[in-house]
Design a protein around this motif. Structure first.
Motif, PDB file in Angstrom:
ATOM      1  N   GLY A 148       0.901  -1.259  -0.109  1.00 47.93           N
ATOM      2  CA  GLY A 148      -0.067   0.135  -0.088  1.00 47.93           C
ATOM      3  C   GLY A 148       0.757   1.188   0.031  1.00 47.93           C
ATOM      4  N   ASN A 149       0.287   2.178  -0.703  1.00 47.28           N
ATOM      5  CA  ASN A 149       1.055   3.494  -0.519  1.00 47.28           C
ATOM      6  C   ASN A 149       0.027   4.716  -0.499  1.00 47.28           C
ATOM      7  OD1 ASN A 149       3.175   5.457  -0.763  1.00 47.28           O
ATOM      8  ND2 ASN A 149       3.387   5.279  -2.924  1.00 47.28           N
ATOM      9  N   ARG A 150      -0.832   4.647   0.334  1.00 42.50           N
ATOM     10  CA  ARG A 150      -2.022   5.673   0.601  1.00 42.50           C
ATOM     11  C   ARG A 150      -1.772   6.861   1.491  1.00 42.50           C
ATOM     12  NH1 ARG A 150      -7.301   1.501   1.742  1.00 42.50           N
ATOM     13  NH2 ARG A 150      -7.061   0.660   0.040  1.00 42.50           N
ATOM     14  N   LYS A 151      -2.683   7.974   1.039  1.00 39.31           N
ATOM     15  CA  LYS A 151      -2.548   9.030   1.802  1.00 39.31           C
ATOM     16  C   LYS A 151      -3.572   9.042   2.848  1.00 39.31           C
ATOM     17  CE  LYS A 151       0.283  12.293  -0.736  1.00 39.31           C
ATOM     18  NZ  LYS A 151       0.341  13.635  -1.437  1.00 39.31           N
ATOM     19  N   TRP A 152      -3.535   9.678   4.006  1.00 40.84           N
ATOM     20  CA  TRP A 152      -4.587   9.649   4.931  1.00 40.84           C
ATOM     21  C   TRP A 152      -4.747  11.041   5.418  1.00 40.84           C
ATOM     22  CZ3 TRP A 152      -7.059   5.090   5.996  1.00 40.84           C
ATOM     23  CH2 TRP A 152      -6.542   3.707   5.323  1.00 40.84           C
ATOM     24  N   LEU A 153      -6.172  11.266   5.730  1.00 40.05           N
ATOM     25  CA  LEU A 153      -6.407  12.827   6.312  1.00 40.05           C
ATOM     26  C   LEU A 153      -6.459  12.763   7.779  1.00 40.05           C
ATOM     27  CD1 LEU A 153      -9.273  13.760   4.041  1.00 40.05           C
ATOM     28  CD2 LEU A 153      -6.936  14.269   3.628  1.00 40.05           C
ATOM     29  N   ASN A 154      -5.509  13.631   8.457  1.00 42.79           N
ATOM     30  CA  ASN A 154      -5.518  13.902   9.793  1.00 42.79           C
ATOM     31  C   ASN A 154      -6.235  15.062  10.260  1.00 42.79           C
ATOM     32  OD1 ASN A 154      -4.714  13.814  12.491  1.00 42.79           O
ATOM     33  ND2 ASN A 154      -2.739  14.969  12.122  1.00 42.79           N
ATOM     34  N   GLU A 155      -7.533  14.796  10.776  1.00 38.81           N
ATOM     35  CA  GLU A 155      -8.642  15.605  11.139  1.00 38.81           C
ATOM     36  C   GLU A 155      -8.528  16.173  12.434  1.00 38.81           C
ATOM     37  OE1 GLU A 155     -12.339  13.494  10.431  1.00 38.81           O
ATOM     38  OE2 GLU A 155     -11.775  13.015   8.308  1.00 38.81           O
ATOM     39  N   ASN A 156      -8.638  17.446  12.325  1.00 39.74           N
ATOM     40  CA  ASN A 156      -8.383  18.497  13.654  1.00 39.74           C
ATOM     41  C   ASN A 156      -9.927  19.383  13.289  1.00 39.74           C
ATOM     42  OD1 ASN A 156      -8.253  19.526  16.181  1.00 39.74           O
ATOM     43  ND2 ASN A 156      -6.592  20.961  15.259  1.00 39.74           N
ATOM     44  N   LEU A 157     -10.937  18.713  14.092  1.00 41.27           N
ATOM     45  CA  LEU A 157     -12.143  19.691  13.940  1.00 41.27           C
ATOM     46  C   LEU A 157     -12.658  20.600  14.848  1.00 41.27           C
ATOM     47  CD1 LEU A 157     -14.280  16.989  12.238  1.00 41.27           C
ATOM     48  CD2 LEU A 157     -13.062  18.581  10.908  1.00 41.27           C
ATOM     49  N   ARG A 158     -11.413  20.699  15.795  1.00 34.92           N
ATOM     50  CA  ARG A 158     -11.798  21.530  17.010  1.00 34.92           C
ATOM     51  C   ARG A 158     -12.070  23.045  16.763  1.00 34.92           C
ATOM     52  NH1 ARG A 158     -14.322  20.918  21.153  1.00 34.92           N
ATOM     53  NH2 ARG A 158     -13.046  22.444  22.426  1.00 34.92           N
ATOM     54  N   PRO A 159     -11.459  23.627  15.622  1.00 35.27           N
ATOM     55  CA  PRO A 159     -11.616  24.790  15.380  1.00 35.27           C
ATOM     56  C   PRO A 159     -12.893  25.211  14.616  1.00 35.27           C
ATOM     57  CG  PRO A 159      -9.248  24.387  14.655  1.00 35.27           C
ATOM     58  CD  PRO A 159     -10.095  23.287  15.059  1.00 35.27           C
ATOM     59  N   LEU A 160     -13.379  24.167  13.943  1.00 34.90           N
ATOM     60  CA  LEU A 160     -14.604  24.293  13.430  1.00 34.90           C
ATOM     61  C   LEU A 160     -15.578  24.308  14.443  1.00 34.90           C
ATOM     62  CD1 LEU A 160     -16.691  24.511  10.859  1.00 34.90           C
ATOM     63  CD2 LEU A 160     -16.182  21.781  10.857  1.00 34.90           C
ATOM     64  N   GLN A 161     -15.539  23.252  15.469  1.00 36.81           N
ATOM     65  CA  GLN A 161     -16.451  23.237  16.456  1.00 36.81           C
ATOM     66  C   GLN A 161     -16.530  24.463  17.506  1.00 36.81           C
ATOM     67  OE1 GLN A 161     -15.710  20.069  19.082  1.00 36.81           O
ATOM     68  NE2 GLN A 161     -17.779  20.016  20.135  1.00 36.81           N
ATOM     69  N   ARG A 162     -15.315  25.312  17.426  1.00 37.87           N
ATOM     70  CA  ARG A 162     -15.557  26.477  18.377  1.00 37.87           C
ATOM     71  C   ARG A 162     -15.953  27.518  17.855  1.00 37.87           C
ATOM     72  NH1 ARG A 162      -9.868  24.736  19.414  1.00 37.87           N
ATOM     73  NH2 ARG A 162      -9.359  25.959  18.010  1.00 37.87           N
ATOM     74  N   TYR A 163     -15.864  27.397  16.186  1.00 36.11           N
ATOM     75  CA  TYR A 163     -16.592  28.596  15.562  1.00 36.11           C
ATOM     76  C   TYR A 163     -18.175  28.538  15.631  1.00 36.11           C
ATOM     77  CZ  TYR A 163     -18.326  30.864  11.229  1.00 36.11           C
ATOM     78  OH  TYR A 163     -19.051  31.592  10.531  1.00 36.11           O
ATOM     79  N   LEU A 164     -18.553  27.289  15.322  1.00 36.59           N
ATOM     80  CA  LEU A 164     -19.902  27.157  15.190  1.00 36.59           C
ATOM     81  C   LEU A 164     -20.666  27.234  16.598  1.00 36.59           C
ATOM     82  CD1 LEU A 164     -20.184  23.630  13.426  1.00 36.59           C
ATOM     83  CD2 LEU A 164     -20.864  25.950  12.408  1.00 36.59           C
ATOM     84  N   GLN A 165     -19.854  27.089  17.717  1.00 37.41           N
ATOM     85  CA  GLN A 165     -20.245  27.454  19.107  1.00 37.41           C
ATOM     86  C   GLN A 165     -20.394  29.058  19.188  1.00 37.41           C
ATOM     87  OE1 GLN A 165     -17.915  25.112  21.937  1.00 37.41           O
ATOM     88  NE2 GLN A 165     -18.743  23.234  21.467  1.00 37.41           N
ATOM     89  N   GLY A 166     -19.380  29.520  18.508  1.00 38.82           N
ATOM     90  CA  GLY A 166     -19.478  30.921  18.899  1.00 38.82           C
ATOM     91  C   GLY A 166     -20.636  31.756  18.183  1.00 38.82           C
ATOM     92  N   GLN A 167     -21.200  31.095  17.024  1.00 35.51           N
ATOM     93  CA  GLN A 167     -22.403  31.716  16.441  1.00 35.51           C
ATOM     94  C   GLN A 167     -23.629  31.315  16.914  1.00 35.51           C
ATOM     95  OE1 GLN A 167     -21.253  33.237  13.729  1.00 35.51           O
ATOM     96  NE2 GLN A 167     -19.367  32.870  14.434  1.00 35.51           N
TER      97      GLN A 167
END
Length: 295
Positions: free
Chosen positions: A43-62
């Motif tokens: 295999g030779n795949r690329k994986w996504l490292n997800e950090n969704l905390r900034p998105l969650q903080r933005y939504l909570q601020g709205q």
């Protein structure tokens, strides 16, 4: 909106997968690698490292704003041609319940794989109010989540402390048990050894009486071995004495005579009274003079 909110998803380095099939070798011999490792990594795949905390903080601020305006700002700043930024839209439904309906005065949310579910039991901390279209905080779900975490923590601590409802084990031979809503002190004693019958060379004699009575089971101890094992955890003991607790003893052990559910309390068995500290916490002044109380 901060620009770093869209840097929430980055690419991890390529990793091998055990089930990935081996790539087809190139047809042109000049395209073959000049060096080949002794051990092939699948295999030779690329994986996504997800950090969704900034998105969650933005939504909570709205919270309190109309969801149309919030969603318009997200669409205006996110480039859907970029795979990393487009991935943000896929996670909006993880934080916001958008399809909320009223059914007989109760809010329900449409889940992808669960169908209709009460909003108070949903996993979303935010939802779009169907009345005014504003982004609101799901207070009922947050309180339910906190209560479930508390119940789970208490259940873990109760299991670690070997706690049983309606039972307080003081020591190996003394227990407090609630029977029909009344708390009693139960004193346990080991079962007597069975009598040894005399051999043929000895003169026959009357066997000693070893029948004992269990005051909790209200029967002979030898006739309720399985019941004693379920109640006391072993069949080698029996209840020798049963005394009702006085009011002072109930207050000492934080107990109450009633038939309500006996729930685990974290401070059970501990002294929770505040003790006065002997440390002097007043500000230290080098030039302060001691007062003379001798006169």
């Amino acid at each position: 909106m901060r620009n770093d909110m869209y840097k929430v998803i980055v690419e991890r380095p390529r990793r091998g997968g055990g089930n990935t099939p081996r790539a087809r070798p190139p047809r042109d011999p000049d395209d073959h690698p000049s060096h080949e490792a002794m051990k092939y990594r699948y295999g030779n795949r690329k994986w996504l490292n997800e950090n969704l905390r900034p998105l969650q903080r933005y939504l909570q601020g709205q919270v309190g704003r109309r969801w149309d305006f919030v969603y318009s700002e997200l669409c205006a700043r996110v480039d859907r041609r970029n795979t990393v930024q487009q991935h943000i839209h896929l996670h909006l439904e993880d934080f916001v319940a958008m399809q909320v309906f009223y059914i007989k005065g109760t809010r329900y949310v449409m889940q992808n794989w669960r169908g209709l579910q009460p909003l108070a039991e949903a996993r979303h901390e935010l939802y779009v109010d169907p009345d005014n279209g504003c982004l609101m905080r799901n207070e009922a779900a947050i309180r339910l989540k906190i209560e479930r975490h508390r119940e789970h923590r208490l259940a873990v601590h109760a299991r670690q402390a070997e706690w049983e409802p309606g039972v307080r084990k003081l020591d190996a031979t003394t227990q407090l048990r609630r029977i029909d809503g009344i708390w009693y002190r139960i004193e346990l004693m080991p079962m007597p050894e069975p009598p040894v019958s005399p051999g043929p060379e000895r003169r026959p004699r009357t066997l000693s009486r070893t029948d004992v009575y269990d005051v909790v089971m209200h029967c002979l101890a030898k006739n309720c071995a399985s019941a004693r094992w379920r109640m006391y955890g072993t069949s080698t003991v029996y209840a020798h004495r049963k005394l009702q607790l006085s009011q002072s003893e109930l207050n000492e052990h934080r107990l109450k005579n009633d038939t309500s559910a006996d729930s685990y309390v974290e401070t059970s068995g501990r002294d929770t009274r505040r003790r006065r500290s002997h440390k002097h916490r007043a500000p230290i002044r080098n030039d302060a003079r001691r007062r003379d109380y001798s006169s």
